[in-house]
Scaffold this motif. Structure first.
Motif, PDB file in Angstrom:
ATOM      1  N   LEU A  35       0.820  -1.214   0.000  1.00 23.84           N
ATOM      2  CA  LEU A  35       0.000   0.000   0.000  1.00 23.84           C
ATOM      3  C   LEU A  35       0.855   1.267   0.000  1.00 23.84           C
ATOM      4  O   LEU A  35       0.334   2.380  -0.067  1.00 23.84           O
ATOM      5  CB  LEU A  35      -0.931   0.000   1.223  1.00 23.84           C
ATOM      6  CG  LEU A  35      -1.936  -1.158   1.279  1.00 23.84           C
ATOM      7  CD1 LEU A  35      -2.642  -1.184   2.631  1.00 23.84           C
ATOM      8  CD2 LEU A  35      -2.963  -1.039   0.159  1.00 23.84           C
ATOM      9  N   VAL A  36       2.177   1.093   0.042  1.00 19.98           N
ATOM     10  CA  VAL A  36       3.082   2.241   0.126  1.00 19.98           C
ATOM     11  C   VAL A  36       2.891   3.182  -1.067  1.00 19.98           C
ATOM     12  O   VAL A  36       2.943   4.403  -0.935  1.00 19.98           O
ATOM     13  CB  VAL A  36       4.556   1.754   0.233  1.00 19.98           C
ATOM     14  CG1 VAL A  36       5.530   2.899   0.041  1.00 19.98           C
ATOM     15  CG2 VAL A  36       4.790   1.077   1.586  1.00 19.98           C
ATOM     16  N   GLU A  37       2.600   2.597  -2.243  1.00 23.33           N
ATOM     17  CA  GLU A  37       2.450   3.428  -3.449  1.00 23.33           C
ATOM     18  C   GLU A  37       1.301   4.432  -3.337  1.00 23.33           C
ATOM     19  O   GLU A  37       1.259   5.409  -4.079  1.00 23.33           O
ATOM     20  CB  GLU A  37       2.232   2.535  -4.680  1.00 23.33           C
ATOM     21  CG  GLU A  37       0.986   1.655  -4.546  1.00 23.33           C
ATOM     22  CD  GLU A  37       0.699   0.812  -5.799  1.00 23.33           C
ATOM     23  OE1 GLU A  37       0.711   1.378  -6.900  1.00 23.33           O
ATOM     24  OE2 GLU A  37       0.466  -0.406  -5.639  1.00 23.33           O
ATOM     25  N   PHE A  38       0.362   4.203  -2.416  1.00 22.14           N
ATOM     26  CA  PHE A  38      -0.793   5.100  -2.299  1.00 22.14           C
ATOM     27  C   PHE A  38      -0.581   6.225  -1.290  1.00 22.14           C
ATOM     28  O   PHE A  38      -1.407   7.125  -1.167  1.00 22.14           O
ATOM     29  CB  PHE A  38      -2.051   4.309  -1.904  1.00 22.14           C
ATOM     30  CG  PHE A  38      -2.382   3.193  -2.854  1.00 22.14           C
ATOM     31  CD1 PHE A  38      -2.850   3.489  -4.131  1.00 22.14           C
ATOM     32  CD2 PHE A  38      -2.211   1.866  -2.490  1.00 22.14           C
ATOM     33  CE1 PHE A  38      -3.163   2.462  -5.021  1.00 22.14           C
ATOM     34  CE2 PHE A  38      -2.511   0.837  -3.370  1.00 22.14           C
ATOM     35  CZ  PHE A  38      -2.988   1.129  -4.640  1.00 22.14           C
ATOM     36  N   LEU A  39       0.498   6.177  -0.524  1.00 22.06           N
ATOM     37  CA  LEU A  39       0.734   7.188   0.521  1.00 22.06           C
ATOM     38  C   LEU A  39       0.719   8.599  -0.074  1.00 22.06           C
ATOM     39  O   LEU A  39       1.072   8.785  -1.242  1.00 22.06           O
ATOM     40  CB  LEU A  39       2.079   6.934   1.209  1.00 22.06           C
ATOM     41  CG  LEU A  39       2.150   5.757   2.185  1.00 22.06           C
ATOM     42  CD1 LEU A  39       3.596   5.542   2.650  1.00 22.06           C
ATOM     43  CD2 LEU A  39       1.226   5.963   3.390  1.00 22.06           C
ATOM     44  N   PRO A  40       0.341   9.596   0.722  1.00 25.59           N
ATOM     45  CA  PRO A  40       0.316  10.971   0.222  1.00 25.59           C
ATOM     46  C   PRO A  40       1.698  11.433  -0.247  1.00 25.59           C
ATOM     47  O   PRO A  40       2.717  10.911   0.214  1.00 25.59           O
ATOM     48  CB  PRO A  40      -0.119  11.792   1.448  1.00 25.59           C
ATOM     49  CG  PRO A  40      -0.759  10.837   2.376  1.00 25.59           C
ATOM     50  CD  PRO A  40      -0.121   9.507   2.122  1.00 25.59           C
ATOM     51  N   VAL A  41       1.724  12.386  -1.146  1.00 27.96           N
ATOM     52  CA  VAL A  41       2.971  13.049  -1.536  1.00 27.96           C
ATOM     53  C   VAL A  41       2.992  14.427  -0.885  1.00 27.96           C
ATOM     54  O   VAL A  41       1.931  14.942  -0.566  1.00 27.96           O
ATOM     55  CB  VAL A  41       3.091  13.206  -3.076  1.00 27.96           C
ATOM     56  CG1 VAL A  41       3.473  11.913  -3.712  1.00 27.96           C
ATOM     57  CG2 VAL A  41       1.843  13.820  -3.683  1.00 27.96           C
ATOM     58  N   PRO A  42       4.153  15.056  -0.678  1.00 25.65           N
ATOM     59  CA  PRO A  42       5.455  14.487  -0.976  1.00 25.65           C
ATOM     60  C   PRO A  42       5.858  13.466   0.076  1.00 25.65           C
ATOM     61  O   PRO A  42       5.477  13.560   1.223  1.00 25.65           O
ATOM     62  CB  PRO A  42       6.378  15.703  -0.902  1.00 25.65           C
ATOM     63  CG  PRO A  42       5.721  16.617   0.078  1.00 25.65           C
ATOM     64  CD  PRO A  42       4.254  16.413  -0.123  1.00 25.65           C
ATOM     65  N   ARG A  43       6.638  12.463  -0.381  1.00 25.46           N
ATOM     66  CA  ARG A  43       7.226  11.536   0.581  1.00 25.46           C
ATOM     67  C   ARG A  43       8.652  11.996   0.853  1.00 25.46           C
ATOM     68  O   ARG A  43       9.264  12.660   0.021  1.00 25.46           O
ATOM     69  CB  ARG A  43       7.176  10.120   0.028  1.00 25.46           C
ATOM     70  CG  ARG A  43       5.716   9.698  -0.116  1.00 25.46           C
ATOM     71  CD  ARG A  43       5.463   8.224  -0.267  1.00 25.46           C
ATOM     72  NE  ARG A  43       6.465   7.411   0.365  1.00 25.46           N
ATOM     73  CZ  ARG A  43       7.015   6.361  -0.235  1.00 25.46           C
ATOM     74  NH1 ARG A  43       6.666   6.024  -1.466  1.00 25.46           N
ATOM     75  NH2 ARG A  43       7.901   5.633   0.398  1.00 25.46           N
ATOM     76  N   ILE A  44       9.150  11.670   2.027  1.00 22.20           N
ATOM     77  CA  ILE A  44      10.504  12.088   2.383  1.00 22.20           C
ATOM     78  C   ILE A  44      11.421  10.896   2.165  1.00 22.20           C
ATOM     79  O   ILE A  44      11.257   9.865   2.813  1.00 22.20           O
ATOM     80  CB  ILE A  44      10.561  12.568   3.842  1.00 22.20           C
ATOM     81  CG1 ILE A  44       9.614  13.751   4.010  1.00 22.20           C
ATOM     82  CG2 ILE A  44      11.979  12.959   4.238  1.00 22.20           C
ATOM     83  CD1 ILE A  44       9.147  13.952   5.408  1.00 22.20           C
ATOM     84  N   LEU A  45      12.334  11.044   1.210  1.00 20.77           N
ATOM     85  CA  LEU A  45      13.220   9.925   0.893  1.00 20.77           C
ATOM     86  C   LEU A  45      14.673  10.340   1.103  1.00 20.77           C
ATOM     87  O   LEU A  45      14.976  11.521   1.281  1.00 20.77           O
ATOM     88  CB  LEU A  45      12.990   9.462  -0.546  1.00 20.77           C
ATOM     89  CG  LEU A  45      11.556   8.980  -0.868  1.00 20.77           C
ATOM     90  CD1 LEU A  45      11.452   8.557  -2.321  1.00 20.77           C
ATOM     91  CD2 LEU A  45      11.124   7.829   0.052  1.00 20.77           C
ATOM     92  N   GLU A  46      15.541   9.334   1.083  1.00 16.35           N
ATOM     93  CA  GLU A  46      16.959   9.592   1.329  1.00 16.35           C
ATOM     94  C   GLU A  46      17.791   8.951   0.230  1.00 16.35           C
ATOM     95  O   GLU A  46      17.469   7.844  -0.233  1.00 16.35           O
ATOM     96  CB  GLU A  46      17.339   8.991   2.693  1.00 16.35           C
ATOM     97  CG  GLU A  46      18.746   9.258   3.140  1.00 16.35           C
ATOM     98  CD  GLU A  46      19.669   8.052   2.967  1.00 16.35           C
ATOM     99  OE1 GLU A  46      20.865   8.218   3.233  1.00 16.35           O
ATOM    100  OE2 GLU A  46      19.216   6.974   2.541  1.00 16.35           O
ATOM    101  N   LYS A  47      18.818   9.684  -0.239  1.00 17.96           N
ATOM    102  CA  LYS A  47      19.747   9.087  -1.201  1.00 17.96           C
ATOM    103  C   LYS A  47      21.145   9.623  -0.916  1.00 17.96           C
ATOM    104  O   LYS A  47      21.311  10.846  -0.816  1.00 17.96           O
ATOM    105  CB  LYS A  47      19.313   9.455  -2.627  1.00 17.96           C
ATOM    106  CG  LYS A  47      19.992   8.611  -3.665  1.00 17.96           C
ATOM    107  CD  LYS A  47      19.341   8.723  -5.043  1.00 17.96           C
ATOM    108  CE  LYS A  47      20.091   7.804  -5.981  1.00 17.96           C
ATOM    109  NZ  LYS A  47      20.464   8.443  -7.218  1.00 17.96           N
ATOM    110  N   ASP A  48      22.096   8.745  -0.759  1.00 16.40           N
ATOM    111  CA  ASP A  48      23.483   9.113  -0.463  1.00 16.40           C
ATOM    112  C   ASP A  48      23.582  10.114   0.682  1.00 16.40           C
ATOM    113  O   ASP A  48      24.290  11.129   0.593  1.00 16.40           O
ATOM    114  CB  ASP A  48      24.164   9.714  -1.712  1.00 16.40           C
ATOM    115  CG  ASP A  48      24.079   8.771  -2.906  1.00 16.40           C
ATOM    116  OD1 ASP A  48      24.080   7.539  -2.663  1.00 16.40           O
ATOM    117  OD2 ASP A  48      23.978   9.253  -4.045  1.00 16.40           O
ATOM    118  N   GLY A  49      22.837   9.885   1.731  1.00 19.80           N
ATOM    119  CA  GLY A  49      22.914  10.761   2.904  1.00 19.80           C
ATOM    120  C   GLY A  49      22.180  12.077   2.763  1.00 19.80           C
ATOM    121  O   GLY A  49      22.205  12.908   3.661  1.00 19.80           O
ATOM    122  N   LYS A  50      21.509  12.299   1.620  1.00 14.95           N
ATOM    123  CA  LYS A  50      20.736  13.542   1.438  1.00 14.95           C
ATOM    124  C   LYS A  50      19.253  13.226   1.474  1.00 14.95           C
ATOM    125  O   LYS A  50      18.797  12.232   0.910  1.00 14.95           O
ATOM    126  CB  LYS A  50      21.097  14.203   0.096  1.00 14.95           C
ATOM    127  CG  LYS A  50      22.165  15.270   0.228  1.00 14.95           C
ATOM    128  CD  LYS A  50      22.224  16.143  -1.018  1.00 14.95           C
ATOM    129  CE  LYS A  50      21.116  17.175  -0.973  1.00 14.95           C
ATOM    130  NZ  LYS A  50      21.469  18.505  -1.386  1.00 14.95           N
TER     131      LYS A  50
END
Ligand SMILES: *Cc1c(COP(=O)(O)O)cnc(C)c1O
Length: 489
Positions: free
Chosen positions: A301-316
């Motif tokens: 069900l993760v694909e349905f979560l509201p946007v924006p989502r907070i994600l991380e890439k290379d420590g950012k």
């Protein structure tokens, strides 16, 4: 005498308080400036000069005392025991407040570019990870601003799931013990609420769910532990039936304080869950103050979560909008950030002790239940979770009610418990002590209830006319809501 000297005077130390308009007097002033040493100019065009404003004129000390006295009329968890069932009025450690008010948190603007707010984004990201750890679920949004808003978000997610699968549904199962927001949230998302009766043990039975769960039903909203303070023991079997017939299981997690770190909600069969950070994770609440109602979901069900989502890439840390199946935004910016900071501090400072907090919350509620079950009527005599529910059945013989008992408790210095909820028991008295009350306080509370029940027998008028040791006596509650008198007399 009090009436003559309206704005002054006391009853003991219960301050009378007039309106500022009554205290104020022309010529009084709250500041002093040195005399003008230049020529005074009144050169505004006459046509645009306003008449004298009708605002009270007061000295500084009058203003300071007025607001300080008003602030002392409030009763809160910092004043005394506040056993309001279903609300988790636990003590909120002051360190959380201090950290949330640090400039680095309180003065960030939500429109700052991402690289200027890496700290706050990291905090929200980490909080999501902690909530996953605590609940056992796979994805989180922090956007919803309260429990009811979380329900709305969660049911929208369930709706989106069924729609994507090409099987829109019409109904939602809701137990008779549910909080009123549950059927409301279902209805606002387009589902017809179907009321499910709890059994003689105060919980849901598998047979009832089997009877009502059909292909047209989107799922069930369960509160666990439920509002009778009882654990829904059949949750796993119920979830299996709901899943088998194409539905999803929503859990109202407002009562998480009983099971933090103890129950894995994914293993219990929950697909979508909301939490009330302001209840369980110690942010001051009540009176409509800022809340936070994160929603946790299972992986698919993760694909349905509201946007924006907070994600991380290379420590950012960054905000991600590219989720085509998302239900969209449910709040401007990110929700109520300060409540998240408080919850984050609370969780980190508690660590593994979260589990202990839940155990003590449950122990305290059972202590009250066992000590009062011979005094008040206990409709479900079995081990409870974080709260216990009595009724006024034993008091009927003295012609006093739950309301009278609650009002009399105020004279004994206690905030009354939640009353007349849940609706499944008549005249409910719902007590949630939380883990932060000491045994001494619990004993005092138990003593007060026992004294009041003795009074009910000997002198029921004492209860009928309660409270007496307060500034405002018994109110006509309907009139007070419809035509409030806001003056302090
Ligand atoms: C408090 C509560 C809610 C609603 O949460 P809010 O944060 O007040 O919107 C929903 N369900 C239960 C069981 C609750 O106790």
């Amino acid at each position: 005498m009090l009436k003559e000297f309206k704005a002054q005077g006391t009853t003991g130390l219960i301050m009378e308080e007039g309106l500022l308009w009554e205290t104020g007097k022309k010529g009084k002033i709250g500041y002093s400036l040195p005399p003008l040493d230049v020529e005074q100019k009144d050169d505004l065009p006459k046509e645009i000069v306003r008449d004298e404003l009708n605002l009270p004129n007061l000295s500084e000390v009058e203003v300071a005392r007025h607001y300080t006295r008003l602030s002392s009329w409030n009763f809160g968890v910092d004043t005394g025991t506040y056993p309001l069932g279903s609300c988790t009025m636990k003590y909120n450690p002051k360190i959380n407040e201090q950290i949330a008010s640090m400039d680095e948190f309180s003065k960030v603007h939500p429109l700052f570019p991402e690289d200027m707010v890496q700290g706050p984004l990291k905090l929200m990201y980490n909080l999501e990870q902690l909530l996953k750890e605590i609940t056992g679920l796979d994805g989180v949004t922090l956007q919803p601003a309260a429990g009811a808003h979380g329900e709305y978000t969660g049911i929208r997610i369930i709706y989106a799931y069924h729609k994507k699968n090409g099987k829109p549904k019409k109904k939602m199962l809701i137990p008779d013990t549910a909080h009123g927001t549950n059927p409301a949230s279902s209805a606002i998302c387009g589902y017809e609420p179907v009321k499910i009766k709890s059994n003689e043990k105060g919980i849901l039975s598998v047979e009832e769910i089997d009877k009502y769960m059909d292909e047209d039903t989107a799922g069930i909203m369960v509160t666990n532990p439920n509002t009778l303070g009882l654990f829904e023991e059949n949750i796993r079997e119920i979830a299996d039936i709901v899943h088998k017939r194409g539905g999803l299981v929503y859990c109202d997690g407002a009562n998480l304080n009983a099971i933090m770190g103890i129950v894995d909600l994914k293993k219990a069969g929950i697909d979508v869950l909301h939490l009330n950070l302001h209840k369980t994770f110690s942010a001051p609440h009540g009176g409509g103050g800022p809340g936070s109602g994160p929603v946790c979901v299972r992986q698919d069900l993760v694909e349905f979560l509201p946007v924006p989502r907070i994600l991380e890439k290379d420590g950012k840390y960054y905000l991600s909008y590219d989720h085509p199946n998302s239900i969209g935004r449910v709040h401007s910016f990110f929700g109520n950030f300060s409540v998240m900071v408080k919850a984050y501090c609370y969780i980190l400072s508690m660590g593994n002790m979260l589990k202990r907090a839940s155990e003590l919350a449950v122990l305290n509620a059972n202590y009250i239940k066992e000590n009062l079950k011979d005094t008040l009527y206990l409709p479900y005599d079995r081990p409870c979770m974080h709260e216990c529910v009595f009724t006024d059945k034993n008091l009927a013989q003295y012609k006093v009610t739950t309301l009278d008992l609650a009002k009399r408790l105020i004279d004994y210095g206690f905030h009354p418990p939640t009353i007349y909820f849940p609706l499944v028991v008549h005249g409910a008295i719902m007590i949630e002590p939380t883990e932060t009350e000491s045994k001494e306080n619990l004993d005092r509370f138990i003593w007060a209830i026992k004294e009041i029940v003795k009074e009910a027998e000997k002198d029921p008028e004492l209860l009928k006319n309660a409270p007496q040791n307060t500034k405002v006596k018994r109110l006509d509650e309907v009139l007070a809501a419809r035509k409030p008198i806001l003056k302090g007399y």
